[in-house]
Design an enzyme around this catalytic site. Structure first.
Site, PDB file in Angstrom:
ATOM      1  N   SER A  20       0.801  -1.219   0.000  1.00 30.32           N
ATOM      2  CA  SER A  20       0.000   0.000   0.000  1.00 30.32           C
ATOM      3  C   SER A  20       0.835   1.271   0.000  1.00 30.32           C
ATOM      4  O   SER A  20       0.400   2.300  -0.500  1.00 30.32           O
ATOM      5  CB  SER A  20      -0.946   0.010   1.203  1.00 30.32           C
ATOM      6  OG  SER A  20      -0.215  -0.103   2.412  1.00 30.32           O
ATOM      7  N   GLY A  57      -2.015  -4.228   0.970  1.00 36.33           N
ATOM      8  CA  GLY A  57      -2.179  -5.441   1.763  1.00 36.33           C
ATOM      9  C   GLY A  57      -1.259  -6.576   1.376  1.00 36.33           C
ATOM     10  O   GLY A  57      -1.270  -7.630   2.015  1.00 36.33           O
ATOM     11  N   ASN A  86       3.498  -5.674   5.673  1.00 37.83           N
ATOM     12  CA  ASN A  86       2.291  -6.418   6.047  1.00 37.83           C
ATOM     13  C   ASN A  86       2.625  -7.744   6.729  1.00 37.83           C
ATOM     14  O   ASN A  86       1.872  -8.203   7.589  1.00 37.83           O
ATOM     15  CB  ASN A  86       1.382  -6.626   4.830  1.00 37.83           C
ATOM     16  CG  ASN A  86       0.759  -5.318   4.406  1.00 37.83           C
ATOM     17  OD1 ASN A  86       0.131  -4.626   5.194  1.00 37.83           O
ATOM     18  ND2 ASN A  86       0.959  -4.952   3.154  1.00 37.83           N
ATOM     19  N   ASP A 167      -4.694   6.787  10.147  1.00 37.63           N
ATOM     20  CA  ASP A 167      -4.354   5.444  10.642  1.00 37.63           C
ATOM     21  C   ASP A 167      -2.943   5.366  11.232  1.00 37.63           C
ATOM     22  O   ASP A 167      -2.565   4.369  11.816  1.00 37.63           O
ATOM     23  CB  ASP A 167      -4.526   4.387   9.551  1.00 37.63           C
ATOM     24  CG  ASP A 167      -3.571   4.548   8.362  1.00 37.63           C
ATOM     25  OD1 ASP A 167      -2.629   5.377   8.422  1.00 37.63           O
ATOM     26  OD2 ASP A 167      -3.770   3.839   7.364  1.00 37.63           O
ATOM     27  N   HIS A 170      -0.052   4.854   7.070  1.00 34.88           N
ATOM     28  CA  HIS A 170       0.154   5.236   5.668  1.00 34.88           C
ATOM     29  C   HIS A 170       0.522   6.716   5.552  1.00 34.88           C
ATOM     30  O   HIS A 170      -0.209   7.568   6.069  1.00 34.88           O
ATOM     31  CB  HIS A 170      -1.106   4.945   4.853  1.00 34.88           C
ATOM     32  CG  HIS A 170      -1.408   3.488   4.786  1.00 34.88           C
ATOM     33  ND1 HIS A 170      -2.286   2.876   5.649  1.00 34.88           N
ATOM     34  CD2 HIS A 170      -0.927   2.515   3.977  1.00 34.88           C
ATOM     35  CE1 HIS A 170      -2.339   1.586   5.372  1.00 34.88           C
ATOM     36  NE2 HIS A 170      -1.519   1.342   4.361  1.00 34.88           N
TER      37      HIS A 170
END
Length: 192
Positions: A20, A57, A86, A167, A170
């Site tokens: 991502s 992801g 991830n 979040d 990111h």
């Protein structure tokens, strides 16, 4: 001297193979560091195109399954391998991540590509043993395979919350030029 009408030399490609962070999660794709890389290559008149094969992801296991096809289709001169975050966020074994990254590096090298391995770090709440092993995986692989390394993609932004989306994982749009500068320092020597 080329005869009139001769085709131009083919552009070489850079395959960005990531998660991502490279897929510009949460922001417009044209504002992400991968798109900014394509713009910089044009500005600097370097004859490379950029192919972004990143998926939000993605783990190293998923990347390993997808890479052969991407290498076959794109035949890149350079592969930027930006995976592992991830795996870490899911607490997967570092040994498995290293094995998958090693296999991807080997595949890229067999395909004739130069490789830039992009590292990431885990937050301290994963425990000192895990975070130390995770962080050490990237330089270990770079030494073993004699490839270029960006030890920490988030250098210069990691502790500054204004560079992150809500979040706190990111990077936001304002962080993208910094990420590009980090990548560029490690990538530029590979562009022949």
């Amino acid at each position: 001297m080329f005869p009139v009408g001769a085709p131009a030399a083919p552009e070489k490609s850079i395959l960005v193979f990531g998660d991502s962070i490279a897929a510009a999660y949460g922001i417009a794709a044209q504002r992400g560091w991968v798109s900014l890389l394509a713009e910089r290559l044009k500005r600097e008149r370097l004859d490379y195109s950029v192919v972004n094969a990143s998926i939000s992801g993605e783990t190293t296991r998923g990347g390993l399954a997808r890479l052969p096809r991407a290498l076959g289709e794109q035949r890149p001169a350079v592969v930027i391998l930006e995976l592992g975050a991830n795996d870490g966020l899911r607490g997967l074994p570092v040994a498995e991540m290293k094995k998958n990254l090693a296999a991807m590096i080997e595949q890229a090298q067999r395909a004739g590509a130069r490789v830039l391995l992009v590292g990431i770090r885990m937050p301290p709440n994963y425990g000192p043993d895990y975070t130390r092993a995770f962080e050490g995986a990237y330089p270990e692989l770079a030494r073993r395979y004699r490839i270029a390394l960006l030890p920490f993609l988030y250098q210069g932004i990691a502790e500054q919350y204004e560079y992150f989306q809500p979040d706190r994982i990111h990077p936001n749009e304002t962080a993208q030029p910094i990420l590009l500068d980090n990548v560029w320092q490690a990538l530029r020597p590979l562009l022949k």
